[in-house]
Design a protein around this motif. Sequence first.
Motif, PDB file in Angstrom:
ATOM      1  N   VAL A   1     -56.459  49.176  56.254  1.00 18.44           N
ATOM      2  CA  VAL A   1     -55.712  50.376  56.655  1.00 18.44           C
ATOM      3  C   VAL A   1     -56.491  51.144  57.723  1.00 18.44           C
ATOM      4  CG1 VAL A   1     -54.780  52.591  55.870  1.00 18.44           C
ATOM      5  CG2 VAL A   1     -54.526  50.551  54.435  1.00 18.44           C
ATOM      6  N   ALA A   2     -57.811  51.242  57.566  1.00 21.50           N
ATOM      7  CA  ALA A   2     -58.630  51.943  58.554  1.00 21.50           C
ATOM      8  C   ALA A   2     -58.543  51.265  59.923  1.00 21.50           C
ATOM      9  CB  ALA A   2     -60.080  52.011  58.076  1.00 21.50           C
TER      10      ALA A   2
ATOM     11  N   THR B   1     -57.488  57.414  57.170  1.00 11.66           N
ATOM     12  CA  THR B   1     -57.282  56.560  56.002  1.00 11.66           C
ATOM     13  C   THR B   1     -57.301  57.370  54.717  1.00 11.66           C
ATOM     14  OG1 THR B   1     -58.375  54.740  57.163  1.00 11.66           O
ATOM     15  CG2 THR B   1     -58.118  54.511  54.788  1.00 11.66           C
ATOM     16  N   ALA B   2     -58.266  58.291  54.597  1.00 14.09           N
ATOM     17  CA  ALA B   2     -58.330  59.143  53.413  1.00 14.09           C
ATOM     18  C   ALA B   2     -57.069  59.987  53.286  1.00 14.09           C
ATOM     19  CB  ALA B   2     -59.565  60.039  53.475  1.00 14.09           C
ATOM     20  N   ALA B   3     -56.582  60.534  54.405  1.00 15.18           N
ATOM     21  CA  ALA B   3     -55.363  61.355  54.377  1.00 15.18           C
ATOM     22  C   ALA B   3     -54.146  60.520  54.007  1.00 15.18           C
ATOM     23  CB  ALA B   3     -55.160  62.025  55.728  1.00 15.18           C
ATOM     24  N   THR B   4     -54.065  59.299  54.521  1.00 15.19           N
ATOM     25  CA  THR B   4     -52.940  58.424  54.207  1.00 15.19           C
ATOM     26  C   THR B   4     -52.910  58.092  52.718  1.00 15.19           C
ATOM     27  OG1 THR B   4     -52.980  57.447  56.416  1.00 15.19           O
ATOM     28  CG2 THR B   4     -51.884  56.184  54.682  1.00 15.19           C
ATOM     29  N   GLY B   5     -54.065  57.774  52.161  1.00 13.16           N
ATOM     30  CA  GLY B   5     -54.127  57.482  50.728  1.00 13.16           C
ATOM     31  C   GLY B   5     -53.728  58.677  49.883  1.00 13.16           C
ATOM     32  N   ALA B   6     -54.159  59.880  50.315  1.00 17.64           N
ATOM     33  CA  ALA B   6     -53.803  61.088  49.568  1.00 17.64           C
ATOM     34  C   ALA B   6     -52.305  61.338  49.593  1.00 17.64           C
ATOM     35  CB  ALA B   6     -54.551  62.294  50.141  1.00 17.64           C
TER      36      ALA B   6
ATOM     37  N   LEU C   1     -56.075  49.435  60.959  1.00 15.83           N
ATOM     38  CA  LEU C   1     -54.698  49.603  61.425  1.00 15.83           C
ATOM     39  C   LEU C   1     -54.493  50.972  62.068  1.00 15.83           C
ATOM     40  CD1 LEU C   1     -51.825  48.315  61.424  1.00 15.83           C
ATOM     41  CD2 LEU C   1     -51.420  49.534  59.283  1.00 15.83           C
ATOM     42  N   LEU C   2     -55.094  52.007  61.474  1.00 10.80           N
ATOM     43  CA  LEU C   2     -54.927  53.361  61.992  1.00 10.80           C
ATOM     44  C   LEU C   2     -55.780  53.610  63.231  1.00 10.80           C
ATOM     45  CD1 LEU C   2     -54.886  55.361  58.636  1.00 10.80           C
ATOM     46  CD2 LEU C   2     -52.942  54.797  60.098  1.00 10.80           C
ATOM     47  N   GLY C   3     -56.990  52.999  63.282  1.00 11.94           N
ATOM     48  CA  GLY C   3     -57.850  53.101  64.464  1.00 11.94           C
ATOM     49  C   GLY C   3     -58.298  54.512  64.749  1.00 11.94           C
ATOM     50  N   GLY C   4     -58.926  54.713  65.915  1.00  7.40           N
ATOM     51  CA  GLY C   4     -59.296  56.055  66.354  1.00  7.40           C
ATOM     52  C   GLY C   4     -60.779  56.355  66.341  1.00  7.40           C
ATOM     53  N   GLY C   5     -61.650  55.395  66.058  1.00 12.27           N
ATOM     54  CA  GLY C   5     -63.084  55.679  65.990  1.00 12.27           C
ATOM     55  C   GLY C   5     -63.542  55.781  64.557  1.00 12.27           C
ATOM     56  N   GLU C   6     -64.878  55.663  64.352  1.00 10.27           N
ATOM     57  CA  GLU C   6     -65.421  55.556  63.003  1.00 10.27           C
ATOM     58  C   GLU C   6     -65.039  56.743  62.131  1.00 10.27           C
ATOM     59  OE1 GLU C   6     -69.566  54.847  63.046  1.00 10.27           O
ATOM     60  OE2 GLU C   6     -69.428  53.027  64.257  1.00 10.27           O
ATOM     61  N   THR C   7     -65.308  57.981  62.611  1.00  9.56           N
ATOM     62  CA  THR C   7     -65.014  59.155  61.801  1.00  9.56           C
ATOM     63  C   THR C   7     -63.522  59.409  61.720  1.00  9.56           C
ATOM     64  OG1 THR C   7     -67.132  60.133  62.397  1.00  9.56           O
ATOM     65  CG2 THR C   7     -65.458  61.622  61.533  1.00  9.56           C
ATOM     66  N   THR C   8     -62.810  59.213  62.850  1.00 10.27           N
ATOM     67  CA  THR C   8     -61.378  59.504  62.889  1.00 10.27           C
ATOM     68  C   THR C   8     -60.600  58.579  61.985  1.00 10.27           C
ATOM     69  OG1 THR C   8     -61.605  60.251  65.174  1.00 10.27           O
ATOM     70  CG2 THR C   8     -59.387  59.772  64.395  1.00 10.27           C
ATOM     71  N   ASP C   9     -60.873  57.252  62.055  1.00 12.06           N
ATOM     72  CA  ASP C   9     -60.081  56.346  61.228  1.00 12.06           C
ATOM     73  C   ASP C   9     -60.405  56.514  59.747  1.00 12.06           C
ATOM     74  OD1 ASP C   9     -62.477  54.967  60.946  1.00 12.06           O
ATOM     75  OD2 ASP C   9     -61.875  53.250  62.135  1.00 12.06           O
ATOM     76  N   ALA C  10     -61.630  56.900  59.406  1.00 12.60           N
ATOM     77  CA  ALA C  10     -61.942  57.175  58.007  1.00 12.60           C
ATOM     78  C   ALA C  10     -61.156  58.388  57.522  1.00 12.60           C
ATOM     79  CB  ALA C  10     -63.444  57.416  57.835  1.00 12.60           C
ATOM     80  N   GLY C  11     -61.072  59.440  58.358  1.00 13.74           N
ATOM     81  CA  GLY C  11     -60.305  60.623  57.993  1.00 13.74           C
ATOM     82  C   GLY C  11     -58.829  60.316  57.852  1.00 13.74           C
TER      83      GLY C  11
ATOM     84  N   PHE D   1     -52.466  55.463  41.991  1.00 13.83           N
ATOM     85  CA  PHE D   1     -53.813  54.896  41.996  1.00 13.83           C
ATOM     86  C   PHE D   1     -54.031  53.973  43.192  1.00 13.83           C
ATOM     87  CE2 PHE D   1     -53.798  56.407  37.626  1.00 13.83           C
ATOM     88  CZ  PHE D   1     -55.087  56.904  37.522  1.00 13.83           C
ATOM     89  N   LEU D   2     -52.967  53.360  43.697  1.00 12.65           N
ATOM     90  CA  LEU D   2     -53.093  52.584  44.928  1.00 12.65           C
ATOM     91  C   LEU D   2     -53.518  53.499  46.072  1.00 12.65           C
ATOM     92  CD1 LEU D   2     -52.564  49.774  46.300  1.00 12.65           C
ATOM     93  CD2 LEU D   2     -50.302  50.666  46.879  1.00 12.65           C
ATOM     94  N   GLY D   3     -52.869  54.673  46.174  1.00 13.92           N
ATOM     95  CA  GLY D   3     -53.233  55.630  47.207  1.00 13.92           C
ATOM     96  C   GLY D   3     -54.657  56.133  47.062  1.00 13.92           C
ATOM     97  N   LEU D   4     -55.058  56.447  45.822  1.00 10.14           N
ATOM     98  CA  LEU D   4     -56.430  56.910  45.599  1.00 10.14           C
ATOM     99  C   LEU D   4     -57.434  55.820  45.935  1.00 10.14           C
ATOM    100  CD1 LEU D   4     -56.059  58.906  42.244  1.00 10.14           C
ATOM    101  CD2 LEU D   4     -56.073  59.775  44.590  1.00 10.14           C
ATOM    102  N   GLY D   5     -57.086  54.564  45.643  1.00  7.70           N
ATOM    103  CA  GLY D   5     -57.979  53.454  45.988  1.00  7.70           C
ATOM    104  C   GLY D   5     -58.145  53.295  47.484  1.00  7.70           C
ATOM    105  N   ILE D   6     -57.068  53.510  48.240  1.00  4.77           N
ATOM    106  CA  ILE D   6     -57.150  53.434  49.698  1.00  4.77           C
ATOM    107  C   ILE D   6     -58.028  54.552  50.242  1.00  4.77           C
ATOM    108  CG2 ILE D   6     -55.803  53.725  51.822  1.00  4.77           C
ATOM    109  CD1 ILE D   6     -53.492  52.293  50.387  1.00  4.77           C
ATOM    110  N   ALA D   7     -57.898  55.746  49.658  1.00  6.69           N
ATOM    111  CA  ALA D   7     -58.590  56.923  50.189  1.00  6.69           C
ATOM    112  C   ALA D   7     -60.072  56.960  49.843  1.00  6.69           C
ATOM    113  CB  ALA D   7     -57.906  58.196  49.664  1.00  6.69           C
ATOM    114  N   ASP D   8     -60.443  56.502  48.661  1.00  6.44           N
ATOM    115  CA  ASP D   8     -61.785  56.769  48.157  1.00  6.44           C
ATOM    116  C   ASP D   8     -62.910  56.174  49.002  1.00  6.44           C
ATOM    117  OD1 ASP D   8     -63.212  58.146  45.968  1.00  6.44           O
ATOM    118  OD2 ASP D   8     -63.987  56.137  45.555  1.00  6.44           O
ATOM    119  N   PRO D   9     -62.836  54.896  49.437  1.00  4.15           N
ATOM    120  CA  PRO D   9     -63.945  54.380  50.264  1.00  4.15           C
ATOM    121  C   PRO D   9     -64.127  55.160  51.562  1.00  4.15           C
ATOM    122  CG  PRO D   9     -62.609  52.577  49.406  1.00  4.15           C
ATOM    123  CD  PRO D   9     -61.858  53.834  49.114  1.00  4.15           C
TER     124      PRO D   9
END
Length: 428
Positions: A309-310, A324-329, A312-322, A362-370
């Motif tokens: 997912v990270a 991805t976390a928002a998408t999971g939430a 797929l969303l792209g945008g740089g290390e910090t941006t794609d992590a953010g 829980f699927l969403g939380l699993g995507i967001a947590d890492p």
Amino acid sequence: MIDARAARRRFVLISALTWLPRGLGLPVMVLLMEVRGIGLAGVGLVFAVYGIAVASLELPTGGLADVIGRRTVLAASAAVTVGAVVWMAFATSLWMFVAIGVLNALARALSSGPAEAWYVDAVHAAAATAGGGKRASGGGGPDAGELRRGLAQGNAAGSAALAVGTLVGGGLPLVIALWGLLPDRGVLVPLSAPMLLAALAGAGQLAVALLGMPEPERAGERPRFGEVLRDVPATVGRGARLGFRDGLLARVLLTAAALGIALNAIELLTPGRLADLTGNPAAASTWYAIVAAIGFAAVSVGSALGPWVARLLGGGETTDAGRTAATGAVVAAVSLGGLAASASLDGTAGIAAAALAYTGMFLGLGIADPSRSELMHSRASAKERATVLSVDSLLLQAGGALSAIGLGALAAHWSVAPAWWLAAATLL
């Protein structure tokens, strides 16, 4: 020092062994207390003592791990776990279960950050060695993809262990009772068996911590015991200040409170909802074990999907992590809203809707947590990494306590649906 891939494999193993004892004990803990003649008020007291003890110990134990090393603290957690679950298998009185609650809280607090902090330190050390010997001590250095994969795989392994443990712990007493291996009354009963199996898993965790987690070398001499005690408060203060002064890190940490509210809302209210749907508390406990195991498995799948997912969303290390976390939430919030909407359903349809909502949440939380973990580690250095993780765990526990008081009263006064809608809103 081991390389990054070896560190990842060991982190995955220790993550699974850390959560397996808890999964084994989860389905039978309350039932075991009831068999010993402890009523709901006593059970509530045990849970309250556990929650207060965890909240009190989170930051000191995180600071301790940053001062004396992750391996030592994680090994101590495993040893305490073994003692607590063995005692619980034989416990017969309320004061024993209260004392066991304190021990479980100590084990939980000790284990809330050291393994993850050890893995990140190990990857930094491996990157420094590969880069010519310059030691990495902060957020830069290693490949972000390696850290993301490792954190995701560790999270997936822990969730898978919880799912397997819940199913085994829920089914083992029934098998033992059917075969007549243990009496229904006495010091050791069928419900005690998962606790003894959890002790074996805890012993495995202890062995891996002692033998398979070499600590990166630290600059300077090893601190003496008195220096350790003096350094812990300073480390706690440094980590807490970093957590709330760094804007990005503060926002990431505050989401832990929202997660605590949401998680406690479903753990507190779903068993009663299933009891209403089935009309049978025993059947409800079986269904809850199945639904909870499905949820834990969904976390494992979501964690495995997180790196994809990270990318797929792209945008740089910090941006794609953010992102991805928002998408999971968002996925988790929508699913929890679906659980609230299903409160009008009856019978099999209501049970199926609950299972589907659990899976999505829980699927969403699993995507967001890492990705949440990656963002935290990018802002913390090795000196306060475990403390920052303890702040995160503390806020999770605080959110859960707030949820237990507020949403429990809301559900009792109206119904479970408004409580679930409110919990879903906190995730957005």
